[in-house]
Motif scaffolding. Structure first.
Motif, PDB file in Angstrom:
ATOM      1  N   THR A 167     -19.688  32.107  22.584  1.00  0.00           N
ATOM      2  CA  THR A 167     -19.768  32.498  24.643  1.00  0.00           C
ATOM      3  C   THR A 167     -19.036  31.965  25.182  1.00  0.00           C
ATOM      4  O   THR A 167     -18.611  32.953  26.329  1.00  0.00           O
ATOM      5  CB  THR A 167     -21.308  32.797  24.053  1.00  0.00           C
ATOM      6  OG1 THR A 167     -21.388  33.252  23.423  1.00  0.00           O
ATOM      7  CG2 THR A 167     -21.893  33.570  25.745  1.00  0.00           C
ATOM      8  N   LEU A 168     -19.612  30.191  25.063  1.00  0.00           N
ATOM      9  CA  LEU A 168     -18.498  30.149  26.410  1.00  0.00           C
ATOM     10  C   LEU A 168     -17.414  29.792  26.484  1.00  0.00           C
ATOM     11  O   LEU A 168     -16.362  29.964  27.576  1.00  0.00           O
ATOM     12  CB  LEU A 168     -18.742  28.262  26.059  1.00  0.00           C
ATOM     13  CG  LEU A 168     -18.847  27.004  26.978  1.00  0.00           C
ATOM     14  CD1 LEU A 168     -19.533  27.775  29.091  1.00  0.00           C
ATOM     15  CD2 LEU A 168     -19.697  25.972  26.887  1.00  0.00           C
ATOM     16  N   LEU A 169     -16.922  29.926  25.047  1.00  0.00           N
ATOM     17  CA  LEU A 169     -14.898  30.246  25.010  1.00  0.00           C
ATOM     18  C   LEU A 169     -14.593  31.401  26.036  1.00  0.00           C
ATOM     19  O   LEU A 169     -13.711  31.794  26.523  1.00  0.00           O
ATOM     20  CB  LEU A 169     -14.210  30.277  23.716  1.00  0.00           C
ATOM     21  CG  LEU A 169     -14.844  28.343  23.125  1.00  0.00           C
ATOM     22  CD1 LEU A 169     -13.933  28.861  21.733  1.00  0.00           C
ATOM     23  CD2 LEU A 169     -13.377  27.699  23.929  1.00  0.00           C
ATOM     24  N   CYS A 170     -15.535  32.467  25.436  1.00  0.00           N
ATOM     25  CA  CYS A 170     -15.105  33.861  26.024  1.00  0.00           C
ATOM     26  C   CYS A 170     -15.335  33.397  27.768  1.00  0.00           C
ATOM     27  O   CYS A 170     -14.589  34.368  28.400  1.00  0.00           O
ATOM     28  CB  CYS A 170     -15.812  34.817  25.693  1.00  0.00           C
ATOM     29  SG  CYS A 170     -14.991  35.476  24.377  1.00  0.00           S
ATOM     30  N   ARG A 171     -16.183  32.746  28.227  1.00  0.00           N
ATOM     31  CA  ARG A 171     -16.252  32.856  29.308  1.00  0.00           C
ATOM     32  C   ARG A 171     -15.067  31.749  30.299  1.00  0.00           C
ATOM     33  O   ARG A 171     -14.853  32.511  31.551  1.00  0.00           O
ATOM     34  CB  ARG A 171     -17.833  31.995  29.620  1.00  0.00           C
ATOM     35  CG  ARG A 171     -18.523  32.561  31.828  1.00  0.00           C
ATOM     36  CD  ARG A 171     -19.512  31.802  31.606  1.00  0.00           C
ATOM     37  NE  ARG A 171     -20.770  32.165  30.336  1.00  0.00           N
ATOM     38  CZ  ARG A 171     -21.493  31.332  30.243  1.00  0.00           C
ATOM     39  NH1 ARG A 171     -21.842  30.303  31.056  1.00  0.00           N
ATOM     40  NH2 ARG A 171     -22.539  31.403  29.313  1.00  0.00           N
ATOM     41  N   GLU A 172     -14.924  31.188  29.698  1.00  0.00           N
ATOM     42  CA  GLU A 172     -14.024  29.972  29.648  1.00  0.00           C
ATOM     43  C   GLU A 172     -11.961  31.371  30.127  1.00  0.00           C
ATOM     44  O   GLU A 172     -11.545  30.985  30.558  1.00  0.00           O
ATOM     45  CB  GLU A 172     -13.170  29.394  28.704  1.00  0.00           C
ATOM     46  CG  GLU A 172     -14.213  27.884  28.993  1.00  0.00           C
ATOM     47  CD  GLU A 172     -14.332  26.634  28.728  1.00  0.00           C
ATOM     48  OE1 GLU A 172     -15.284  25.860  28.351  1.00  0.00           O
ATOM     49  OE2 GLU A 172     -13.120  26.626  28.067  1.00  0.00           O
ATOM     50  N   LEU A 173     -12.282  31.950  29.580  1.00  0.00           N
ATOM     51  CA  LEU A 173     -11.067  32.945  28.755  1.00  0.00           C
ATOM     52  C   LEU A 173     -11.251  33.948  30.176  1.00  0.00           C
ATOM     53  O   LEU A 173     -10.020  34.262  30.632  1.00  0.00           O
ATOM     54  CB  LEU A 173     -11.335  33.691  27.189  1.00  0.00           C
ATOM     55  CG  LEU A 173     -10.098  34.605  27.525  1.00  0.00           C
ATOM     56  CD1 LEU A 173      -8.909  34.402  26.913  1.00  0.00           C
ATOM     57  CD2 LEU A 173     -10.249  35.810  26.139  1.00  0.00           C
ATOM     58  N   ASN A 174     -12.595  34.393  30.458  1.00  0.00           N
ATOM     59  CA  ASN A 174     -12.534  34.915  32.022  1.00  0.00           C
ATOM     60  C   ASN A 174     -11.930  34.141  32.960  1.00  0.00           C
ATOM     61  O   ASN A 174     -11.213  34.379  33.808  1.00  0.00           O
ATOM     62  CB  ASN A 174     -13.729  35.465  32.039  1.00  0.00           C
ATOM     63  CG  ASN A 174     -14.584  36.803  31.329  1.00  0.00           C
ATOM     64  OD1 ASN A 174     -13.025  36.951  30.191  1.00  0.00           O
ATOM     65  ND2 ASN A 174     -15.228  37.375  30.698  1.00  0.00           N
ATOM     66  N   TRP A 175     -12.557  33.350  33.092  1.00  0.00           N
ATOM     67  CA  TRP A 175     -11.274  31.830  34.348  1.00  0.00           C
ATOM     68  C   TRP A 175     -10.793  32.095  33.870  1.00  0.00           C
ATOM     69  O   TRP A 175      -9.475  32.123  35.707  1.00  0.00           O
ATOM     70  CB  TRP A 175     -12.383  31.085  34.132  1.00  0.00           C
ATOM     71  CG  TRP A 175     -14.266  31.075  35.042  1.00  0.00           C
ATOM     72  CD1 TRP A 175     -14.703  32.100  35.659  1.00  0.00           C
ATOM     73  CD2 TRP A 175     -15.106  30.110  34.370  1.00  0.00           C
ATOM     74  NE1 TRP A 175     -15.695  31.692  35.772  1.00  0.00           N
ATOM     75  CE2 TRP A 175     -16.512  30.659  34.600  1.00  0.00           C
ATOM     76  CE3 TRP A 175     -15.112  28.879  33.166  1.00  0.00           C
ATOM     77  CZ2 TRP A 175     -17.865  30.156  34.813  1.00  0.00           C
ATOM     78  CZ3 TRP A 175     -16.340  28.729  32.952  1.00  0.00           C
ATOM     79  CH2 TRP A 175     -18.072  29.233  33.534  1.00  0.00           C
ATOM     80  N   LEU A 176     -10.205  31.562  32.715  1.00  0.00           N
ATOM     81  CA  LEU A 176      -8.189  31.768  32.566  1.00  0.00           C
ATOM     82  C   LEU A 176      -7.834  33.095  33.098  1.00  0.00           C
ATOM     83  O   LEU A 176      -6.753  32.376  34.093  1.00  0.00           O
ATOM     84  CB  LEU A 176      -8.201  31.524  31.324  1.00  0.00           C
ATOM     85  CG  LEU A 176      -6.563  31.631  30.965  1.00  0.00           C
ATOM     86  CD1 LEU A 176      -6.115  30.250  32.053  1.00  0.00           C
ATOM     87  CD2 LEU A 176      -6.347  30.936  29.484  1.00  0.00           C
ATOM     88  N   LEU A 177      -8.092  33.980  33.269  1.00  0.00           N
ATOM     89  CA  LEU A 177      -7.237  35.125  33.893  1.00  0.00           C
ATOM     90  C   LEU A 177      -7.932  35.430  34.767  1.00  0.00           C
ATOM     91  O   LEU A 177      -6.835  35.671  35.649  1.00  0.00           O
ATOM     92  CB  LEU A 177      -8.157  36.184  32.906  1.00  0.00           C
ATOM     93  CG  LEU A 177      -8.198  37.055  32.828  1.00  0.00           C
ATOM     94  CD1 LEU A 177      -6.140  37.906  32.511  1.00  0.00           C
ATOM     95  CD2 LEU A 177      -8.571  38.515  31.517  1.00  0.00           C
ATOM     96  N   GLU A 178      -9.259  34.508  35.663  1.00  0.00           N
ATOM     97  CA  GLU A 178      -9.499  35.173  36.903  1.00  0.00           C
ATOM     98  C   GLU A 178      -8.086  34.069  37.290  1.00  0.00           C
ATOM     99  O   GLU A 178      -7.951  34.322  38.682  1.00  0.00           O
ATOM    100  CB  GLU A 178     -10.826  34.527  37.099  1.00  0.00           C
ATOM    101  CG  GLU A 178     -11.084  34.197  38.674  1.00  0.00           C
ATOM    102  CD  GLU A 178     -12.410  33.631  38.974  1.00  0.00           C
ATOM    103  OE1 GLU A 178     -13.609  34.558  38.188  1.00  0.00           O
ATOM    104  OE2 GLU A 178     -12.838  32.891  39.004  1.00  0.00           O
ATOM    105  N   ASP A 179      -7.750  33.199  37.043  1.00  0.00           N
ATOM    106  CA  ASP A 179      -6.693  31.534  38.021  1.00  0.00           C
ATOM    107  C   ASP A 179      -5.334  31.856  37.338  1.00  0.00           C
ATOM    108  O   ASP A 179      -4.488  31.522  38.595  1.00  0.00           O
ATOM    109  CB  ASP A 179      -6.518  30.690  37.543  1.00  0.00           C
ATOM    110  CG  ASP A 179      -8.247  30.089  38.068  1.00  0.00           C
ATOM    111  OD1 ASP A 179      -8.552  30.617  38.538  1.00  0.00           O
ATOM    112  OD2 ASP A 179      -8.476  28.611  37.545  1.00  0.00           O
TER     113      ASP A 179
END
Lengths: 262, 360
Positions: free
Chosen positions: B77-89
């Motif tokens: 779950t946390l990794l998927c949230r990080e994935l979205n942040w990576l995309l955001e950046d």
């Protein structure tokens, strides 16, 4: 909003606010004359049983409570003697003052923390102790920002859940309510300035006052509209302009057997 | 406590020159630019980006709770949230709505958009996410930044990633300054500053009057801290100096109104058992506090006694209750008379985390 107003209404809480001291005035349970709701149960959250002062900068005072959050609708009688102290309305408190009434919790608090962990769990949960209302934020990337979001959310929840009873016969809308009304309202003076919309943080204060009125008239939009110098349609449009306001009004109307606003 | 000895052992690998306060070669270390600040020069077909996102998501999901079980690392779950942040950046348009459409696997909104502009090549995105999952490279090093308080700080390998707990030090300083005007107008020091997080946080509080000097032994940390200071336009109030704790501050001995620090405090024995993101990738220099973890904290206490003005304030982060109590006891007995109004402050998880006090 995971709030069922229906169940909230059933457990309507009446309590008189402590004004200036830490001591809690014993709750005086009374049925506000304007409220037709039956008082089924009365809970009293005794804040004095817990740590007496909680400042979010000094979490040493922090004690965890295992108690599950109670989702009450909380009702305050306006107290004429309240004029000497803030307190009748939580929304009038500054962020710092409101934060001091809260217990802050971060998730995944197991383990030693600090340098040991690479934590992206910056989620924050705020529990407003006087009302038991919980607001949380997980979507921001820093804990600081999540705290700000949670506080903003708490204000909206307080506006929706804390009801002040009022006297319909001598009702005159407060300024913060006049400010969110459309300009065509016949009772809205030109000194109210431009209409405040849902995106403005001040909207919450007006929203709370509007909900107080709508609860006092049992969810009747036409009756509330009359008192605000608006047509039923114009007031409906105002209510529908904000999701949480619409949901709160419709939950009330639903409990009264009225059709929801669409 | 044999401070001198452990320090000597610990730094035996460092050359002597590293202890001097000015190194000309320092300017040659160029900090990496965080992903979100890079120019969006890569045009990528949105279908290819979607393919990458799908791949990355399934890789994250395959982790399940295995990292949690092995070393209390991130779950999927946390990794998927990080994935979205990576995309955001990575995306040119940082608006959360475009990221959200990805997050919700709702690609409809991208239909009709053939290409999107990225700040990184698609190959690199594959590479980075592989590193995140397979090597447990910290997310913050992947995107080159960490969101901390209201700041977005550049970080890279060799620099400790600032922790959410440490955000509170800025609030502690803010409280101290609001109770005492003089503190807001004087000279502060953040020793062992790393990315410069605390120094920048407190500079913003006292920006009109006070000054802050940040020190760090690591040349990488110094250059990253300078980068961050400049990005927030604070170079006139925040100075970064290289050197060992208080050594670059000899010219201001006895003149500081405040000292803050998040020194290495993990006991050496615990280092090997740390979460992989921390133990394998973050600088040991910023984590290892000696046998009991308290070596540098004790060094800071005696340093603070010499560096602070009477009435000066300090706030140090520690490993927890044990170190907090040890420090307070040390200051009340071993170096009695130096400090007063000692206080232990817990973090938001309820762990006793900070020791604060004033120079007598």
């Amino acid at each position: 909003m995971a709030v069922s107003a229906h169940s909230l209404l059933k457990s309507m809480l009446l309590l008189r606010l402590p004004i200036t001291t830490n001591t809690i005035v014993p709750p005086r349970v009374s049925r506000p004359s304007s409220s037709p709701l039956n008082l089924i149960s009365c809970h009293y959250l005794n804040a004095s049983n817990r740590t007496k002062s909680r400042h979010f900068h000094s979490p040493t005072l922090y004690t965890r409570t295992a108690e599950t959050p109670k989702k009450h609708l909380i009702c305050f009688n306006y107290n004429t003697s309240a004029s000497h102290g803030k307190g009748t309305n939580y929304l009038e408190l500054t962020d710092d003052e409101l934060m001091r009434q809260c217990e802050m919790d971060t998730f995944k608090a197991s383990g030693p923390g600090g340098q040991h962990r690479n934590k992206r769990e910056s989620a924050v949960r705020l529990k407003h102790l006087p009302t038991g209302i919980i607001a949380q934020a997980v979507e921001d990337r820093s804990q600081h920002m999540n705290r700000a979001s949670a506080l903003k959310r708490l204000r909206a929840l307080l506006a929706i859940r804390v009801r002040n009873s009022l006297d319909i016969d001598s009702y005159s809308p407060p300024l913060e309510l006049l400010q969110i009304l459309p300009l065509k309202s016949t009772i809205r003076g030109s000194d109210c300035g431009p209409q405040i919309g849902p995106k403005n943080p001040k909207f919450i204060l007006g929203m709370q006052a509007l909900l107080d009125l709508i609860f006092a008239v049992d969810g009747s939009i036409s009756e509330a509209g009359k008192l605000l110098g608006l047509s039923t349609g114009a007031l409906s449009r105002l209510i529908l302009s904000d999701d949480s306001l619409r949901m709160a009004v419709n939950d009330l109307r639903n409990s009264k057997g009225l059709k929801p606003l669409r | 406590m044999k401070l001198g000895l452990s320090r000597a052992c610990f730094y035996s690998s460092c050359s002597a020159s590293i202890f001097s306060s000015s190194i000309p070669s320092l300017t040659t270390i160029k900090p990496k630019i965080p992903l979100f600040l890079r120019p969006p020069t890569y045009s990528v077909a949105s279908s290819d980006l979607q393919k990458w996102h799908g791949w990355a998501k399934s890789l994250a999901s395959s982790v399940g709770s295995s990292f949690v079980e092995s070393d209390d690392g991130p779950d999927s779950t946390l990794l998927c949230r990080e994935l979205n942040w990576l995309l955001e950046d990575s995306l040119e348009n940082r608006s959360s709505s475009s990221c959200f459409s990805f997050a919700a696997c709702n690609y409809d909104s991208l239909d009709g958009i053939e290409n999107v502009m990225l700040r990184i090549s698609l190959d690199d995105l594959y590479q980075l996410w592989k590193q995140r999952i397979e090597e447990r490279r910290p997310f913050q090093y992947i995107v080159g930044c960490e969101h901390w308080r209201d700041l977005v700080l550049s970080v890279q390998e060799g620099v400790l990633i600032p922790r959410p707990e440490t955000e509170l030090i800025v609030d502690l300083v803010s409280d101290a300054v609001s109770n005492n005007e003089e503190l807001g107008q004087g000279l502060w020091a953040d020793v062992g500053t790393g990315s410069g997080a605390i120094a920048i946080g407190i500079s913003k509080i006292s920006r009109s009057y006070g000054r802050v000097i940040a020190t760090d032994l690591s040349p990488v940390a110094v250059s990253v801290a300078m980068f961050n200071v400049q990005r927030y336009g604070l170079q006139h109030v925040t100075e970064v100096r290289q050197g060992y704790w208080f050594e670059p501050l000899k010219d201001v001995e006895g003149q500081l109104v405040g000292i803050v620090s998040n020194p290495p405090y993990i006991p050496s024995d615990n280092i090997s058992g740390l979460q992989a993101e921390v133990g394998r990738h973050e600088p040991r220099l910023a984590l290892d506090g000696g046998a009991s973890g308290i070596d540098y904290l004790l060094h800071l206490c005696s340093g603070a006694a010499a560096m602070l003005k009477p009435g000066g304030f300090f706030a140090f982060e520690t490993n927890g209750e044990k170190q907090c109590k040890f420090l307070v006891d040390y200051m009340q007995n071993d170096i009695a008379g130096s400090f007063c109004n000692l206080n232990i402050v817990s973090d938001f998880a309820g762990i006793q985390r900070f020791v604060t006090g004033f120079r007598q």
